[in-house]
Design an enzyme around this catalytic site. Structure first.
Site, PDB file in Angstrom:
ATOM      1  CG  ASN A   6      -1.812   1.172   1.327  1.00 28.66           C
ATOM      2  OD1 ASN A   6      -1.386   2.296   1.078  1.00 28.66           O
ATOM      3  ND2 ASN A   6      -3.063   0.959   1.684  1.00 28.66           N
ATOM      4  CG  HIS A   9       0.966   6.543   4.563  1.00 29.93           C
ATOM      5  ND1 HIS A   9      -0.017   7.481   4.769  1.00 29.93           N
ATOM      6  CD2 HIS A   9       0.549   5.408   5.172  1.00 29.93           C
ATOM      7  CE1 HIS A   9      -0.993   6.944   5.490  1.00 29.93           C
ATOM      8  NE2 HIS A   9      -0.664   5.688   5.743  1.00 29.93           N
ATOM      9  CG  HIS A  42      -8.253   4.098   1.386  1.00 28.07           C
ATOM     10  ND1 HIS A  42      -8.377   3.983   2.744  1.00 28.07           N
ATOM     11  CD2 HIS A  42      -9.483   4.388   0.923  1.00 28.07           C
ATOM     12  CE1 HIS A  42      -9.643   4.206   3.086  1.00 28.07           C
ATOM     13  NE2 HIS A  42     -10.333   4.461   1.996  1.00 28.07           N
ATOM     14  NE  ARG A  44      -9.369   8.719   4.433  1.00 32.18           N
ATOM     15  CZ  ARG A  44      -9.695   7.967   5.484  1.00 32.18           C
ATOM     16  NH1 ARG A  44      -9.037   6.857   5.738  1.00 32.18           N
ATOM     17  NH2 ARG A  44     -10.657   8.327   6.288  1.00 32.18           N
ATOM     18  NE  ARG A  48      -7.393  11.511   5.701  1.00 33.88           N
ATOM     19  CZ  ARG A  48      -7.758  10.859   6.809  1.00 33.88           C
ATOM     20  NH1 ARG A  48      -6.915  10.029   7.396  1.00 33.88           N
ATOM     21  NH2 ARG A  48      -8.941  11.041   7.336  1.00 33.88           N
ATOM     22  CD  GLU A  69      -6.869  -0.271   1.436  1.00 33.59           C
ATOM     23  OE1 GLU A  69      -7.047   0.787   2.077  1.00 33.59           O
ATOM     24  OE2 GLU A  69      -5.998  -1.080   1.722  1.00 33.59           O
ATOM     25  CB  THR A 100      -9.262   1.691   7.638  1.00 32.52           C
ATOM     26  OG1 THR A 100      -8.779   2.298   6.448  1.00 32.52           O
ATOM     27  CG2 THR A 100     -10.640   1.131   7.406  1.00 32.52           C
ATOM     28  CD  GLU A 150      -7.041  -6.053   3.624  1.00 40.35           C
ATOM     29  OE1 GLU A 150      -7.368  -5.685   2.488  1.00 40.35           O
ATOM     30  OE2 GLU A 150      -6.219  -5.449   4.337  1.00 40.35           O
ATOM     31  CG  HIS A 188      -5.111  -1.584   9.626  1.00 36.26           C
ATOM     32  ND1 HIS A 188      -4.645  -0.930  10.724  1.00 36.26           N
ATOM     33  CD2 HIS A 188      -5.696  -0.648   8.848  1.00 36.26           C
ATOM     34  CE1 HIS A 188      -4.957   0.346  10.621  1.00 36.26           C
ATOM     35  NE2 HIS A 188      -5.593   0.549   9.498  1.00 36.26           N
TER      36      HIS A 188
HETATM   37  N1  PXP Z   1      -5.701  -3.012   4.517  1.00 31.76           N
HETATM   38  C1  PXP Z   1      -6.655  -2.047   4.553  1.00 31.76           C
HETATM   39  C2  PXP Z   1      -8.049  -2.402   4.172  1.00 31.76           C
HETATM   40  C3  PXP Z   1      -6.333  -0.737   4.942  1.00 31.76           C
HETATM   41  O1  PXP Z   1      -7.292   0.208   4.989  1.00 31.76           O
HETATM   42  C4  PXP Z   1      -4.993  -0.431   5.249  1.00 31.76           C
HETATM   43  C5  PXP Z   1      -4.613   0.972   5.602  1.00 31.76           C
HETATM   44  O2  PXP Z   1      -4.806   1.800   4.511  1.00 31.76           O
HETATM   45  C6  PXP Z   1      -4.034  -1.460   5.152  1.00 31.76           C
HETATM   46  C7  PXP Z   1      -4.430  -2.741   4.817  1.00 31.76           C
HETATM   47  C8  PXP Z   1      -2.591  -1.214   5.409  1.00 31.76           C
HETATM   48  O3  PXP Z   1      -2.385  -0.865   6.734  1.00 31.76           O
HETATM   49  P1  PXP Z   1      -0.955  -0.350   7.206  1.00 31.76           P
HETATM   50  O4  PXP Z   1      -0.715   0.937   6.500  1.00 31.76           O
HETATM   51  O5  PXP Z   1      -1.112  -0.215   8.680  1.00 31.76           O
HETATM   52  O6  PXP Z   1       0.031  -1.410   6.790  1.00 31.76           O
END
Ligand code: PXP
Length: 239
Positions: A6, A9, A42, A44, A48, A69, A100, A150, A188
């Site tokens: 992901n 960031h 994601h 959003r 953001r 996402e 999330t 998930e 997550h």
């Molecule tokens: N899975 C989902 C559905 C999420 O919303 C997120 C955060 O955007 C992640 C995985 C990844 O989480 P992390 O950034 O804490 O690894």
């Protein structure tokens, strides 16, 4: 086991200055070089970090697969149906959350979630639902006819140093979901320190990891940060 990275960031850093660097497309290519099986972002409602143009650019540039996402808001669902990522993961979204916070509850009528599942599926997109590792919620997800869920690993990520209760709950939930015919993903809060026990759960076939990899990429570069996570995941999976 598939590792999806992901890269939200990367866009967070860019949006801190509303400029054009760092570029998420470049980050995606480096993540793929490092061994990512897929790229997750994601989109959003508040935009953001990831912007619509990022999703379009990634859709064209990603060589593996794109996992988008999104919340069940009709505007975003329509956009996703047009952009046609390989996979869409529906998440609960609240404007004021930092990230999330929980999984989709799937209680009650769930009109918005049902409609989103129908629209995305009709667009040929594989739909996954982000839910807590709870048997009742898994049953409700299966009843919606999606191919995948998930499992939210947030409770595990917060408690793994003190107790293995959340890990055991994840293992039971993954087995339950598989028995219901669902493909099981997880994510997550997973980090280089806590990923291996989750990666060792055989019923889980895909991990989505963002914050920890992007954090390490600041020091190591994205390719090497992904390579190190890839190694940990593969090691945990060895027979
Ligand atoms: N899975 C989902 C559905 C999420 O919303 C997120 C955060 O955007 C992640 C995985 C990844 O989480 P992390 O950034 O804490 O690894």
């Amino acid at each position: 086991m598939r590792l999806y990275v992901n890269i939200d960031h990367v866009a967070t850093v860019r949006e801190a200055r509303r400029t054009d660097e760092p570029d998420p497309v470049r980050a995606a290519a480096a993540a793929e070089q490092g061994g990512a099986d897929g790229i997750t972002v994601h989109l959003r409602e508040d935009r953001r970090h990831i912007q619509d143009a990022d999703v379009r650019a990634l859709r064209a540039a990603v060589r593996t697969v794109l996992n988008l996402e999104l919340g069940a808001a009709p505007e975003i669902v329509r956009l996703a149906a047009r952009l046609k990522p390989f996979q869409a993961t529906l998440v609960p979204e609240q404007r004021r959350e930092i990230t999330t916070e929980g999984g989709l509850a799937l209680r009650g009528a769930n009109r918005k979630v049902c409609t989103a599942v129908e629209r995305l599926t009709a667009a040929g997109i594989r739909v996954s639902l982000f839910i807590d590792p709870d048997p009742g919620t898994i049953d409700r997800a299966a009843a919606l006819g999606v191919p995948a869920v998930e499992l939210h690993t947030g409770r595990y990520a917060r408690s793994w140093r003190k107790s293995d209760a959340a890990l055991r709950a994840l293992g039971r939930a993954a087995a339950h979901a598989r028995a219901r015919g669902l493909a099981v993903h997880a994510g997550h809060g997973l980090t280089y320190d806590n990923v291996q026990p989750v990666a060792a759960i055989r019923d889980i076939e895909e991990l989505n990891i963002g914050h920890s990899i992007v954090s390490n990429a600041i020091f190591l570069g994205m390719e090497e940060a992904v390579r190190r996570m890839r190694q940990l995941v593969d090691e945990a999976r060895k027979p």
